[in-house]
Design a protein around this motif. Structure first.
Motif, PDB file in Angstrom:
ATOM      1  N   GLY A   1      26.596  53.352  24.362  1.00  0.00           N
ATOM      2  CA  GLY A   1      26.619  52.687  23.077  1.00  0.00           C
ATOM      3  C   GLY A   1      27.755  51.733  22.812  1.00  0.00           C
ATOM      4  O   GLY A   1      27.791  51.099  21.765  1.00  0.00           O
ATOM      5  N   MET A   2      28.713  51.577  23.706  1.00  0.00           N
ATOM      6  CA  MET A   2      29.839  50.676  23.477  1.00  0.00           C
ATOM      7  C   MET A   2      29.397  49.240  23.663  1.00  0.00           C
ATOM      8  O   MET A   2      28.784  48.896  24.669  1.00  0.00           O
ATOM      9  CB  MET A   2      30.968  50.999  24.463  1.00  0.00           C
ATOM     10  N   GLN A   3      29.707  48.379  22.680  1.00  0.00           N
ATOM     11  CA  GLN A   3      29.457  46.953  22.861  1.00  0.00           C
ATOM     12  C   GLN A   3      30.592  46.373  23.694  1.00  0.00           C
ATOM     13  O   GLN A   3      31.764  46.658  23.451  1.00  0.00           O
ATOM     14  CB  GLN A   3      29.373  46.230  21.515  1.00  0.00           C
ATOM     15  N   ILE A   4      30.230  45.604  24.704  1.00  0.00           N
ATOM     16  CA  ILE A   4      31.219  44.971  25.561  1.00  0.00           C
ATOM     17  C   ILE A   4      30.934  43.475  25.650  1.00  0.00           C
ATOM     18  O   ILE A   4      29.809  43.031  25.436  1.00  0.00           O
ATOM     19  CB  ILE A   4      31.272  45.595  26.976  1.00  0.00           C
ATOM     20  N   THR A   5      31.982  42.735  25.947  1.00  0.00           N
ATOM     21  CA  THR A   5      31.873  41.315  26.232  1.00  0.00           C
ATOM     22  C   THR A   5      32.336  41.105  27.652  1.00  0.00           C
ATOM     23  O   THR A   5      33.346  41.688  28.067  1.00  0.00           O
ATOM     24  CB  THR A   5      32.774  40.485  25.271  1.00  0.00           C
ATOM     25  N   VAL A   6      31.626  40.305  28.410  1.00  0.00           N
ATOM     26  CA  VAL A   6      32.154  39.800  29.677  1.00  0.00           C
ATOM     27  C   VAL A   6      32.422  38.321  29.442  1.00  0.00           C
ATOM     28  O   VAL A   6      31.637  37.633  28.781  1.00  0.00           O
ATOM     29  CB  VAL A   6      31.212  40.018  30.886  1.00  0.00           C
ATOM     30  N   PHE A   7      33.579  37.860  29.921  1.00  0.00           N
ATOM     31  CA  PHE A   7      33.934  36.467  29.688  1.00  0.00           C
ATOM     32  C   PHE A   7      34.516  35.843  30.933  1.00  0.00           C
ATOM     33  O   PHE A   7      35.181  36.504  31.728  1.00  0.00           O
ATOM     34  CB  PHE A   7      34.891  36.314  28.497  1.00  0.00           C
ATOM     35  N   GLU A   8      34.190  34.577  31.093  1.00  0.00           N
ATOM     36  CA  GLU A   8      34.669  33.759  32.209  1.00  0.00           C
ATOM     37  C   GLU A   8      35.477  32.624  31.592  1.00  0.00           C
ATOM     38  O   GLU A   8      34.957  31.841  30.782  1.00  0.00           O
ATOM     39  CB  GLU A   8      33.477  33.215  32.982  1.00  0.00           C
ATOM     40  N   GLU A   9      36.732  32.507  31.961  1.00  0.00           N
ATOM     41  CA  GLU A   9      37.562  31.418  31.462  1.00  0.00           C
ATOM     42  C   GLU A   9      37.124  30.114  32.133  1.00  0.00           C
ATOM     43  O   GLU A   9      36.979  30.064  33.351  1.00  0.00           O
ATOM     44  CB  GLU A   9      39.046  31.683  31.739  1.00  0.00           C
ATOM     45  N   LEU A  10      36.891  29.078  31.322  1.00  0.00           N
ATOM     46  CA  LEU A  10      36.398  27.811  31.845  1.00  0.00           C
ATOM     47  C   LEU A  10      37.508  26.764  32.010  1.00  0.00           C
ATOM     48  O   LEU A  10      37.265  25.710  32.559  1.00  0.00           O
ATOM     49  CB  LEU A  10      35.312  27.251  30.918  1.00  0.00           C
TER      50      LEU A  10
ATOM     51  N   ALA B   1      29.335  36.708  27.224  1.00  0.00           N
ATOM     52  CA  ALA B   1      28.061  37.404  27.029  1.00  0.00           C
ATOM     53  C   ALA B   1      28.354  38.739  26.373  1.00  0.00           C
ATOM     54  O   ALA B   1      29.399  39.341  26.609  1.00  0.00           O
ATOM     55  CB  ALA B   1      27.353  37.619  28.361  1.00  0.00           C
ATOM     56  N   ARG B   2      27.426  39.201  25.546  1.00  0.00           N
ATOM     57  CA  ARG B   2      27.590  40.481  24.858  1.00  0.00           C
ATOM     58  C   ARG B   2      26.539  41.438  25.387  1.00  0.00           C
ATOM     59  O   ARG B   2      25.363  41.095  25.509  1.00  0.00           O
ATOM     60  CB  ARG B   2      27.411  40.279  23.356  1.00  0.00           C
ATOM     61  N   LEU B   3      26.978  42.662  25.694  1.00  0.00           N
ATOM     62  CA  LEU B   3      26.083  43.697  26.186  1.00  0.00           C
ATOM     63  C   LEU B   3      26.386  45.007  25.479  1.00  0.00           C
ATOM     64  O   LEU B   3      27.481  45.189  24.951  1.00  0.00           O
ATOM     65  CB  LEU B   3      26.269  43.901  27.697  1.00  0.00           C
ATOM     66  N   GLU B   4      25.403  45.896  25.492  1.00  0.00           N
ATOM     67  CA  GLU B   4      25.650  47.263  25.054  1.00  0.00           C
ATOM     68  C   GLU B   4      25.581  48.134  26.295  1.00  0.00           C
ATOM     69  O   GLU B   4      24.551  48.217  26.973  1.00  0.00           O
ATOM     70  CB  GLU B   4      24.632  47.722  24.014  1.00  0.00           C
ATOM     71  N   ALA B   5      26.697  48.764  26.600  1.00  0.00           N
ATOM     72  CA  ALA B   5      26.805  49.592  27.798  1.00  0.00           C
ATOM     73  C   ALA B   5      26.172  50.952  27.557  1.00  0.00           C
ATOM     74  O   ALA B   5      26.021  51.383  26.405  1.00  0.00           O
ATOM     75  CB  ALA B   5      28.276  49.764  28.163  1.00  0.00           C
ATOM     76  N   PRO B   6      25.795  51.651  28.620  1.00  0.00           N
ATOM     77  CA  PRO B   6      25.342  53.025  28.446  1.00  0.00           C
ATOM     78  C   PRO B   6      26.402  53.808  27.672  1.00  0.00           C
ATOM     79  O   PRO B   6      27.594  53.674  27.928  1.00  0.00           O
ATOM     80  CB  PRO B   6      25.212  53.533  29.889  1.00  0.00           C
TER      81      PRO B   6
END
Length: 139
Positions: free
Chosen positions: A127-136, A120-125
């Motif tokens: 302004g930094m774009q971050i990805t959270v990822f779960e290995e499947l 998932a892609r988010l923009e953190a407070p």
């Protein structure tokens, strides 16, 4: 400590709202605070710990490909070269909801990638774009 020539990686994120960024990365994302310092002229730094880190070097074609997979479209990158921070989490959907409730803007909901992770892609407070990822697991 490591036996190699580099003992630690620090990713320095500049933000105009340190309190909001700290509340997000420490309190919502759950990174542990290691150190904090105040300096002259209102200077402040807080060092947060991530249990393990890697450096992922990607060319612009790979960045565009990751944007297409995670977000489904090109993503404007205000800085060149771009920096995006990715955090491995046990449950990408739950982490996305928790981070959104904690102040992040969801750019794209979790999507299964060709490399078998849920990203998932988010923009953190701040302004930094971050990805959270779960290995499947293996393909």
């Amino acid at each position: 400590m490591t036996d190699g020539p580099v003992a630690q990686l620090r990713l320095v994120l500049e933000t105009e709202d340190l309190d909001a960024a700290l509340a997000f990365y420490r309190d919502v994302l759950g990174l542990r605070e290691l150190e904090a310092y105040d300096g002259d002229g209102g200077a402040r730094v807080v060092i947060l710990e991530v249990p393990t880190a890697t450096i992922e070097l990607s060319n612009s074609a790979q960045i565009a490909y990751i944007d297409a997979v995670e977000v489904g479209r090109p993503v404007a990158h205000p800085y060149a070269p771009t920096v995006r921070v990715a955090f491995e989490v046990p449950d990408a959907a739950a982490a996305t909801a928790r981070l959104a409730a904690g102040g992040a803007e969801v750019v794209a909901d979790p999507v299964e990638t060709p490399w078998r992770s849920l990203n998932a892609r988010l923009e953190a407070p701040g302004g930094m774009q971050i990805t959270v990822f779960e290995e499947l697991g293996p393909a």
